[in-house]
Write a protein that holds these residues in place. Structure first.
Motif, PDB file in Angstrom:
ATOM      1  N   UNK A 243       1.017  -1.362  -0.069  1.00  0.00           N
ATOM      2  CA  UNK A 243      -0.164  -0.119  -0.004  1.00  0.00           C
ATOM      3  C   UNK A 243       0.781   1.432   0.067  1.00  0.00           C
ATOM      4  N   UNK A 244       1.989   1.212   0.912  1.00  0.00           N
ATOM      5  CA  UNK A 244       2.893   2.318   0.612  1.00  0.00           C
ATOM      6  C   UNK A 244       3.421   2.568  -0.649  1.00  0.00           C
ATOM      7  N   UNK A 245       3.892   1.582  -1.211  1.00  0.00           N
ATOM      8  CA  UNK A 245       4.536   1.462  -2.406  1.00  0.00           C
ATOM      9  C   UNK A 245       3.800   2.061  -3.643  1.00  0.00           C
TER      10      UNK A 245
ATOM     11  N   UNK B 206       3.969   5.428  -6.086  1.00  0.00           N
ATOM     12  CA  UNK B 206       3.946   5.313  -7.427  1.00  0.00           C
ATOM     13  C   UNK B 206       2.781   6.360  -7.787  1.00  0.00           C
ATOM     14  N   UNK B 207       1.785   6.350  -7.236  1.00  0.00           N
ATOM     15  CA  UNK B 207       0.650   7.220  -7.602  1.00  0.00           C
ATOM     16  C   UNK B 207       1.042   8.619  -7.395  1.00  0.00           C
ATOM     17  N   UNK B 208       1.616   8.836  -6.429  1.00  0.00           N
ATOM     18  CA  UNK B 208       1.853  10.242  -6.152  1.00  0.00           C
ATOM     19  C   UNK B 208       2.908  10.744  -7.022  1.00  0.00           C
ATOM     20  N   UNK B 209       3.975  10.068  -7.740  1.00  0.00           N
ATOM     21  CA  UNK B 209       4.938  10.270  -8.474  1.00  0.00           C
ATOM     22  C   UNK B 209       4.253  10.465 -10.162  1.00  0.00           C
TER      23      UNK B 209
ATOM     24  N   UNK C 229       0.373  -2.479 -13.538  1.00  0.00           N
ATOM     25  CA  UNK C 229       1.464  -2.898 -12.605  1.00  0.00           C
ATOM     26  C   UNK C 229       0.882  -2.721 -11.005  1.00  0.00           C
ATOM     27  N   UNK C 230       0.077  -1.676 -10.852  1.00  0.00           N
ATOM     28  CA  UNK C 230      -0.481  -1.231  -9.684  1.00  0.00           C
ATOM     29  C   UNK C 230      -1.490  -2.122  -9.195  1.00  0.00           C
ATOM     30  N   UNK C 231      -2.416  -2.486 -10.273  1.00  0.00           N
ATOM     31  CA  UNK C 231      -3.346  -3.353 -10.208  1.00  0.00           C
ATOM     32  C   UNK C 231      -3.198  -4.746  -9.735  1.00  0.00           C
ATOM     33  N   UNK C 232      -2.085  -5.144 -10.042  1.00  0.00           N
ATOM     34  CA  UNK C 232      -1.359  -6.449  -9.576  1.00  0.00           C
ATOM     35  C   UNK C 232      -0.513  -6.490  -8.502  1.00  0.00           C
TER      36      UNK C 232
ATOM     37  N   UNK D  24      -3.336  -6.264  -5.649  1.00  0.00           N
ATOM     38  CA  UNK D  24      -3.874  -7.562  -5.492  1.00  0.00           C
ATOM     39  C   UNK D  24      -2.945  -8.736  -5.076  1.00  0.00           C
ATOM     40  N   UNK D  25      -2.040  -8.495  -4.577  1.00  0.00           N
ATOM     41  CA  UNK D  25      -0.868  -9.027  -3.823  1.00  0.00           C
ATOM     42  C   UNK D  25       0.163  -9.766  -4.688  1.00  0.00           C
TER      43      UNK D  25
END
Length: 132
Positions: A58-60, A64-67, A83-86, A89-90
């Motif tokens: 979640x922190x990562x 990434x979203x902030x960037x 990439x974020x979706x995967x 999802x774990x």
């Protein structure tokens, strides 16, 4: 000034673990008219934050979203979001980005030995072949 950021600059921006380098990185970010962040740099950033800095997924994802929302940052946003979706999802960020970009390059089937990647990508309606 138009620049491409290396992973180590992205890490300094995300972690601020070296105050002097973080300040230099931030100055570049503030002065650039375009900041290119290639997908491999995002994959490396995610890996370093998870493995080296023990960030949670979640922190990562937030980093990434902030960037990618920074005004002058240019990246392959659909690949980053895949990439974020995967990741969320774990799974592995890189698997999502690779599957997405591979499809764009004409390879609609993601082939892997990674059972978890195969399962997660199938759940996201991607064509996957799991090699055993």
């Amino acid at each position: 000034m138009k620049v491409t950021l290396d992973t180590n600059v992205l890490v300094r921006l995300a972690t601020k673990d070296d105050a002097a380098q973080a300040a230099q990185a931030l100055q570049v970010l503030q002065n650039a008219t375009l900041i290119a962040v290639p997908t491999p740099a995002l994959c490396e950033l995610v890996w370093v934050l998870l493995r080296g800095y023990r960030y949670t997924p979640a922190q990562v994802a937030q980093a990434v979203r902030t960037l990618i929302q920074v005004r002058h940052v240019v990246c392959h946003t659909p690949a980053a979001l895949a990439g974020l979706a995967v990741l969320e999802a774990g799974g592995d960020f890189a698997d999502g980005a690779i599957a997405y970009e591979g499809e764009l390059l004409g390879g609609p089937e993601f082939v892997t030995f990674d059972q978890q990647a195969a399962r997660l990508l199938k759940s996201q309606k991607r064509k996957v072949r799991w090699l055993r």
